[in-house]
Design an enzyme around this catalytic site. Sequence first.
Site, PDB file in Angstrom:
ATOM      1  N   ASP A  66      -6.204   2.576   2.292  1.00 50.96           N
ATOM      2  CA  ASP A  66      -6.588   1.204   1.970  1.00 50.96           C
ATOM      3  C   ASP A  66      -6.704   0.311   3.210  1.00 50.96           C
ATOM      4  O   ASP A  66      -6.288   0.693   4.307  1.00 50.96           O
ATOM      5  CB  ASP A  66      -5.603   0.590   0.962  1.00 50.96           C
ATOM      6  CG  ASP A  66      -4.156   0.997   1.214  1.00 50.96           C
ATOM      7  OD1 ASP A  66      -3.819   1.307   2.376  1.00 50.96           O
ATOM      8  OD2 ASP A  66      -3.363   1.020   0.269  1.00 50.96           O
ATOM      9  N   ASN A 134       6.503  -2.276  -7.272  1.00 53.93           N
ATOM     10  CA  ASN A 134       6.012  -2.358  -8.653  1.00 53.93           C
ATOM     11  C   ASN A 134       5.373  -1.048  -9.110  1.00 53.93           C
ATOM     12  O   ASN A 134       4.709  -1.015 -10.144  1.00 53.93           O
ATOM     13  CB  ASN A 134       5.003  -3.511  -8.773  1.00 53.93           C
ATOM     14  CG  ASN A 134       3.772  -3.310  -7.895  1.00 53.93           C
ATOM     15  OD1 ASN A 134       3.620  -2.277  -7.245  1.00 53.93           O
ATOM     16  ND2 ASN A 134       2.882  -4.290  -7.884  1.00 53.93           N
ATOM     17  N   HIS A 136       3.011   0.670  -7.467  1.00 57.86           N
ATOM     18  CA  HIS A 136       1.619   0.912  -7.047  1.00 57.86           C
ATOM     19  C   HIS A 136       1.534   2.082  -6.074  1.00 57.86           C
ATOM     20  O   HIS A 136       2.483   2.375  -5.347  1.00 57.86           O
ATOM     21  CB  HIS A 136       0.945  -0.351  -6.493  1.00 57.86           C
ATOM     22  CG  HIS A 136       1.379  -0.810  -5.142  1.00 57.86           C
ATOM     23  ND1 HIS A 136       1.385  -2.145  -4.766  1.00 57.86           N
ATOM     24  CD2 HIS A 136       1.801  -0.141  -4.021  1.00 57.86           C
ATOM     25  CE1 HIS A 136       1.774  -2.255  -3.519  1.00 57.86           C
ATOM     26  NE2 HIS A 136       2.043  -1.059  -3.037  1.00 57.86           N
ATOM     27  N   GLU A 141      -2.569  -1.449  -8.447  1.00 59.88           N
ATOM     28  CA  GLU A 141      -1.473  -2.218  -9.021  1.00 59.88           C
ATOM     29  C   GLU A 141      -1.276  -1.839 -10.494  1.00 59.88           C
ATOM     30  O   GLU A 141      -2.160  -1.214 -11.105  1.00 59.88           O
ATOM     31  CB  GLU A 141      -1.798  -3.716  -8.897  1.00 59.88           C
ATOM     32  CG  GLU A 141      -2.055  -4.203  -7.474  1.00 59.88           C
ATOM     33  CD  GLU A 141      -0.776  -4.417  -6.657  1.00 59.88           C
ATOM     34  OE1 GLU A 141       0.245  -3.749  -6.928  1.00 59.88           O
ATOM     35  OE2 GLU A 141      -0.808  -5.259  -5.729  1.00 59.88           O
TER      36      GLU A 141
HETATM   37  C1  F6R Z   1      -0.189   1.495   2.227  1.00 62.43           C
HETATM   38  C2  F6R Z   1      -0.185   1.632   0.766  1.00 62.43           C
HETATM   39  C3  F6R Z   1       0.898   1.052  -0.073  1.00 62.43           C
HETATM   40  C4  F6R Z   1       2.287   1.280   0.524  1.00 62.43           C
HETATM   41  C5  F6R Z   1       3.355   0.650  -0.364  1.00 62.43           C
HETATM   42  C6  F6R Z   1       4.751   0.774   0.258  1.00 62.43           C
HETATM   43  O1  F6R Z   1      -1.284   2.124   2.807  1.00 62.43           O
HETATM   44  O2  F6R Z   1      -1.099   2.190   0.248  1.00 62.43           O
HETATM   45  O3  F6R Z   1       0.851   1.624  -1.359  1.00 62.43           O
HETATM   46  O4  F6R Z   1       2.526   2.649   0.652  1.00 62.43           O
HETATM   47  O5  F6R Z   1       3.069  -0.701  -0.583  1.00 62.43           O
HETATM   48  O6  F6R Z   1       4.786   0.056   1.442  1.00 62.43           O
HETATM   49  P1  F6R Z   1       6.042   0.187   2.439  1.00 62.43           P
HETATM   50  O7  F6R Z   1       6.039   1.581   2.956  1.00 62.43           O
HETATM   51  O8  F6R Z   1       5.778  -0.809   3.524  1.00 62.43           O
HETATM   52  O9  F6R Z   1       7.256  -0.111   1.630  1.00 62.43           O
END
Ligand code: F6R
Length: 241
Positions: A66, A134, A136, A141
């Site tokens: 992403d 959450n 995701h 989401e």
């Molecule tokens: C990042 C992504 C998100 C993160 C998630 C956890 O490329 O796709 O899904 O993996 O938000 O983020 P952290 O590792 O910062 O807790």
Amino acid sequence: MQVIIDSTAKCVNQAAERFSALLRRKPDAVLGLATGSTPEALYGKLIEQYKAGIISFKKVTTFNLDEYVGLNGDHPQSYRRFMQEKLFDHVDIDLKQTHVPDGVHTTPENAADYDKMIEAAGGIDLLLLGIGNNGHIGFNEPGSSFDALTHIVDLNESTRQANARFFASINEVPKQAVTMGIHTIMQARSIILMAFGAGKSQAIAGAVTGPVSADVPASVLRLHPDVTMFVDDGAATDIKV
Ligand code: F6R
């Protein structure tokens, strides 16, 4: 789905070993990569292994999950910049073979071209995921369709709050992102999800033991034939066995 619960360090080592073993077996592997806090230590291990001559990225192709809409690759908080700083600048990867969704030129109409690029590269051999508080995965989401290809999403307020730590203020956190869709993610041949810390424990419990439901997007991984979750002790606290 295999769930491995261990210390954070051992989770990182085991996940890094899975990437390393793949690169030794298939030097031209196609990797799917994540940003955020969770994968940082793993990228550090892969850099160490590269420097020790154990693995090479020369023939590797990568596709990141992403990117924020509106940030170009030079922006300090862009995911392209993150990947340069945390991995690509330290290994022998050919930058032309690295792909991060384009946060500036992607439109609703052309977003799924990213899926075509993945397909043209032969599909993703091993995809790394983190998980949001959450539930995701990527930026899919809660409520996201399981059929989605790469697309533009509105970020939940909770996701913007969680990611505000990387920005000067919450107002600077973009409101939208380009993300691989859940269908894109599920096409990967093999998937590793890493989750560290108590903040992830409810999302992990929902993903591992709750119903497979769009309410917890990571629960869809239970329908995939080759998923390993590396969950540290903190993130495992709400798994009821
Ligand atoms: C990042 C992504 C998100 C993160 C998630 C956890 O490329 O796709 O899904 O993996 O938000 O983020 P952290 O590792 O910062 O807790």
